[in-house]
Design an enzyme around this catalytic site. Structure first.
Site, PDB file in Angstrom:
ATOM      1  N   ASP A  91       0.847  -1.187   0.000  1.00 44.15           N
ATOM      2  CA  ASP A  91       0.000   0.000   0.000  1.00 44.15           C
ATOM      3  C   ASP A  91       0.893   1.252   0.000  1.00 44.15           C
ATOM      4  OD1 ASP A  91      -3.066   0.768   0.502  1.00 44.15           O
ATOM      5  OD2 ASP A  91      -1.866   2.060   1.783  1.00 44.15           O
ATOM      6  N   TRP A  92       0.624   2.234   0.880  1.00 43.04           N
ATOM      7  CA  TRP A  92       1.433   3.445   0.917  1.00 43.04           C
ATOM      8  C   TRP A  92       2.885   3.159   1.281  1.00 43.04           C
ATOM      9  CZ3 TRP A  92       1.728   8.430  -0.356  1.00 43.04           C
ATOM     10  CH2 TRP A  92       0.562   9.059  -0.812  1.00 43.04           C
ATOM     11  N   TRP A 147     -12.334   3.228  -3.484  1.00 45.84           N
ATOM     12  CA  TRP A 147     -11.820   3.332  -2.114  1.00 45.84           C
ATOM     13  C   TRP A 147     -11.758   4.785  -1.680  1.00 45.84           C
ATOM     14  CZ3 TRP A 147     -10.507   2.004   2.581  1.00 45.84           C
ATOM     15  CH2 TRP A 147      -9.447   2.634   3.241  1.00 45.84           C
ATOM     16  N   ASP A 174      -7.652  -8.808  -3.685  1.00 43.33           N
ATOM     17  CA  ASP A 174      -7.591  -7.356  -3.493  1.00 43.33           C
ATOM     18  C   ASP A 174      -8.307  -6.646  -4.638  1.00 43.33           C
ATOM     19  OD1 ASP A 174      -6.961  -4.722  -3.078  1.00 43.33           O
ATOM     20  OD2 ASP A 174      -4.794  -5.003  -3.054  1.00 43.33           O
ATOM     21  N   HIS A 191      -6.206  -7.194   0.217  1.00 44.79           N
ATOM     22  CA  HIS A 191      -5.285  -6.060   0.133  1.00 44.79           C
ATOM     23  C   HIS A 191      -4.260  -6.104   1.255  1.00 44.79           C
ATOM     24  CE1 HIS A 191      -3.891  -2.048  -0.799  1.00 44.79           C
ATOM     25  NE2 HIS A 191      -4.130  -1.653   0.438  1.00 44.79           N
TER      26      HIS A 191
END
Length: 452
Positions: free
Chosen positions: A276-277, A317, A403, A432
């Site tokens: 993710d980030w 999202w 995901d 995810h």
């Protein structure tokens, strides 16, 4: 000595300096003891003294001539004198004590030929385990004192410590930094486990809305292999400070914090672990100091370069976050990880006791670069060129196939960007937050990054 270590851990669990002792009589355990001067309000209640008192009572004699003692720390002058007076035949200790050790470090009371009793002394038994136990204890004490001396900035919040008590599967010592230039006094939390000179340092970067708790199933696998694990909480997440205003957060600022963090800890032999980030930011780090990085483990992330459209899954999202900014973090993760229980859900929610602590959760979805001019897009394009042309380390990709945001199509595109990245590992039931199936991924990573 292992029994003495167990006693030392009992002392540490009650806030005493973790020193333990086991007294043997003709090969059998006669008495045990651990430090209790605080609890007993007794300056003489060292581990050795406690064991001596118990042993003398059991034998009905203060002379313990057929006994030997195993203690995790070199005896101090008081304890050395008591051991000599009890006429023990042997003293075995683990870690040396360079400040008060009376068996050779500062002085050696056992070496005087004038004494009418000679005791054999042996040091350095399980010295690594004994020393590490003491080092970790005093490190935690220093961190606790430092936390008390680091007031929170007026424009930020700090999640109360009781929110993090007894977290399931997350036993590690919290560590903090606040002296990075980019932090400007904000306090950043991180985990740092395993030997500093380990063959690999796994730098685990989380994303939104999670925190380092996400890696709790992978960290033990890496530590058991003798490796080091460093896992920071981004500012606004986990145990790190949380600015009250969403506008404080930006791609460039969070990236700068991470760059300074790696430099401050002087991390080397890094296996970068991103999701993710953690990937959006983390994938832009190695090109600055490629000599620090040896490996890359990618999970459900992307390089947001701004020159191709964001996926429908991500846009959905972002829309959900805008419409329901107070969503339940733990239950969000549990949707794709039904094996999670309520205690684990509560742990994911722990950093965010109220809306004021959630500014980062509201800010991050809007920060993903969607145009070539957006903050972070240009540096991400530079990173893409680095991974395509200049990366010389090994890579492994694990994809949570369920995901809907950053799933198989996104990861296939990213795989083609990473020079030498092999066919991805498919985690069929993973979503995810694929680290919730992290043991298998971590084991595969250890095999993949093993020395050739």
């Amino acid at each position: 000595m292992q029994l003495a270590l167990a006693q030392a851990r009992l002392a540490g669990a009650t806030g005493e300096v973790p020193v333990g002792a086991v007294l043997m009589h003709r090969g059998e355990v006669l008495a045990v003891g651990h430090n209790t001067p605080i609890g007993r309000r007794d300056p003489t209640a060292h581990a050795e003294i406690c064991a001596l008192r118990d042993a003398a009572a059991r034998l009905g004699n203060y002379r313990l001539e057929d006994c030997e003692i195993f203690v995790t720390l070199e005896p101090c002058p008081m304890c050395a004198g008591a051991l000599l007076h009890a006429r023990l035949k042997r003293v075995v200790f683990g870690a040396p004590d360079p400040k008060t050790g009376a068996a050779g470090s500062v002085l050696n009371l056992f070496s005087h030929p004038q004494l009418n009793h000679q005791t054999v002394v042996q040091g350095g038994v399980l010295v690594g385990e004994c020393g590490t136990l003491l080092q970790d204890f005093f490190q935690a004490k220093r961190e606790s004192q430092r936390r008390l001396s680091q007031p929170v900035r007026e424009d930020a919040l700090r999640t109360p410590e009781d929110r993090f008590m007894d977290l399931r599967g997350y036993p590690w010592t919290p560590r903090y930094l606040s002296d990075l230039p980019a932090l400007a006094g904000l306090r950043l939390h991180y985990l740092d486990e395993g030997p500093r000179e380990a063959p690999l340092t796994w730098l685990c970067l989380h994303g939104n809305p999670s925190w380092s708790y996400l890696y709790r199933k992978m960290i033990p696998v890496f530590i058991a292999a003798g490796h080091r694990v460093v896992a920071p909480d981004l500012i606004g997440f986990g145990r790190s400070d949380k600015p009250k205003k969403e506008g404080v957060h930006s791609f460039s600022w969070h990236r700068q914090v991470l760059l300074e963090f790696v430099e401050q800890l002087d991390l080397k032999n890094i296996a970068l672990v991103v999701q993710d980030w953690g990937g959006l930011l983390g994938l832009t780090l190695p090109m600055v100091a490629p000599q620090r990085y040896e490996g890359l483990l990618l999970m459900n992330t992307l390089l947001a370069t701004g020159d191709y459209p964001l996926t429908p899954g991500f846009l959905a999202w972002r829309e959900m976050c805008a419409k329901k900014p107070d969503f339940d973090v733990g239950h969000l993760l549990a949707r794709s990880n039904p094996q999670m229980n309520e205690a684990e859900c509560a742990a994911y929610n722990a950093p965010f006791p109220d809306r004021g602590h959630r500014a980062a959760l509201r800010a991050f979805p809007t920060m993903v670069p969607g145009t070539p001019e957006a903050d972070g897009a240009a540096i991400s394009r530079q990173a893409r060129a680095f991974w395509q042309n200049d990366w010389r380390g090994r890579s492994l990709m694990a994809v949570g196939m369920q995901d809907p945001v950053l799933g198989w199509p996104v990861m296939q595109m990213l795989q083609q960007t990473i020079r030498g990245c092999p066919e991805p590992m498919r985690v069929e039931e993973g979503g995810h937050f694929v680290q919730e199936q992290g043991e298998t991924i971590a084991q595969a990573a250890l095999r993949h990054f093993a020395p050739r």
